[in-house]
Design an enzyme around this catalytic site. Structure first.
Site, short mmCIF file in Angstrom:
data_model
loop_
_atom_site.label_atom_id
_atom_site.label_comp_id
_atom_site.label_asym_id
_atom_site.label_seq_id
_atom_site.Cartn_x
_atom_site.Cartn_y
_atom_site.Cartn_z
NE ARG A 78 -2.16 -2.18 2.95
CZ ARG A 78 -2.61 -2.83 4.00
NH1 ARG A 78 -3.83 -2.60 4.42
NH2 ARG A 78 -1.86 -3.69 4.65
CD GLU A 115 1.32 -11.03 17.70
OE1 GLU A 115 0.74 -10.54 16.70
OE2 GLU A 115 0.74 -11.37 18.73
P1 AMP Z 1 4.15 -2.38 12.00
O1 AMP Z 1 5.40 -2.96 11.39
O2 AMP Z 1 3.72 -3.10 13.24
O3 AMP Z 1 4.28 -0.89 12.21
O4 AMP Z 1 2.97 -2.63 10.97
C1 AMP Z 1 2.86 -1.86 9.83
C2 AMP Z 1 2.35 -2.62 8.65
O5 AMP Z 1 1.35 -3.58 8.99
C3 AMP Z 1 1.73 -1.67 7.66
O6 AMP Z 1 2.23 -2.00 6.38
C4 AMP Z 1 0.24 -1.90 7.76
O7 AMP Z 1 -0.31 -1.95 6.48
C5 AMP Z 1 0.07 -3.21 8.49
N1 AMP Z 1 -0.81 -3.11 9.68
C6 AMP Z 1 -0.44 -3.32 10.98
N2 AMP Z 1 -1.48 -3.18 11.83
C7 AMP Z 1 -2.54 -2.86 11.07
C8 AMP Z 1 -3.93 -2.57 11.36
N3 AMP Z 1 -4.44 -2.58 12.61
N4 AMP Z 1 -4.74 -2.26 10.33
C9 AMP Z 1 -4.26 -2.23 9.06
N5 AMP Z 1 -2.98 -2.51 8.72
C10 AMP Z 1 -2.12 -2.83 9.70
#
Ligand code: AMP
Length: 195
Positions: A78, A115
């Site tokens: 995205r 995770e």
């Molecule tokens: P992070 O690495 O934990 O910051 O997660 C970021 C990535 O995971 C991004 O590319 C988001 O598109 C996806 N993502 C994580 N949590 C969500 C959520 N609650 N809703 C939508 N996309 C998420």
């Protein structure tokens, strides 16, 4: 805050990712328990479908960008949408940060923890010369694992990364603050407190 509450948003508040962007927030759909129980999935496809919402989102991201930018780096998948839309008005190129194994040329990669398990992102090793100023973009920052790995990868390749932009911040997961502690200026248009 709804659009009606904020008919003339203050641009400085938008830069801080405050509730000034309630009009955009209202276009993001929340799907509970996706992809697994307990996750509130912030679905931006509904904003992308709205011509005015999409244009407004890009205009505000462009307005928040500071300084000259050589490349806008989007994180798969995205992030690519926003990277290309910002790169044109910013007169910058687009750098694709892809899942490892997708790019055809010689790559540099960076691992990051999920995770459960690990993932790896990559860029072409010859994508830019050291010293290039890169603006990092993704749709959403949660724990910051993906964005921080992207910054490490860009630094490894010699980029100067001053700023990262996101449409959505999930502040309680702490990723934006961690990125700030890495010395990156972070801008998110919309914030969803809670998980
Ligand atoms: P992070 O690495 O934990 O910051 O997660 C970021 C990535 O995971 C991004 O590319 C988001 O598109 C996806 N993502 C994580 N949590 C969500 C959520 N609650 N809703 C939508 N996309 C998420």
């Amino acid at each position: 805050m709804d659009l009606e509450d904020s008919p003339t948003p203050d641009p400085s508040r938008q830069r801080e990712g405050s509730s000034a962007n309630g009009d955009l927030k209202a276009l993001i759909r929340t799907i509970p328990d996706f992809p697994k129980p307990g996750i509130q999935f912030r679905d931006i496809t509904t904003l992308l479908l709205d011509p005015h919402g999409l244009a407004t989102c890009i205009e505000r991201m462009v307005a928040a960008a500071q300084g000259p930018v050589d490349l806008v780096a989007g994180i798969e998948a995205r992030g690519f949408l926003f990277a290309a839309a910002l790169a044109v008005p910013l007169k910058a190129g687009v750098l694709l940060i892809r899942k490892d194994g997708k790019l055809p040329g010689v790559t540099i990669a960076e691992d990051y923890a999920l995770e459960y398990g690990q993932d790896r992102i990559a860029i072409h090793a010859d994508a830019f010369a050291p010293g290039a100023i890169v603006l990092l973009i993704d749709d959403l920052i949660a724990t910051g694992g993906t964005a921080r790995a992207a910054v490490r990868l860009l630094h490894k390749a010699g980029a100067v990364v001053k700023e990262a932009q996101f449409l959505v911040d999930l502040p309680d997961l702490g990723g934006a603050d961690l990125l700030r502690s890495d010395g990156i200026r972070v801008n998110a248009l919309v914030s969803f407190p809670g998980h």
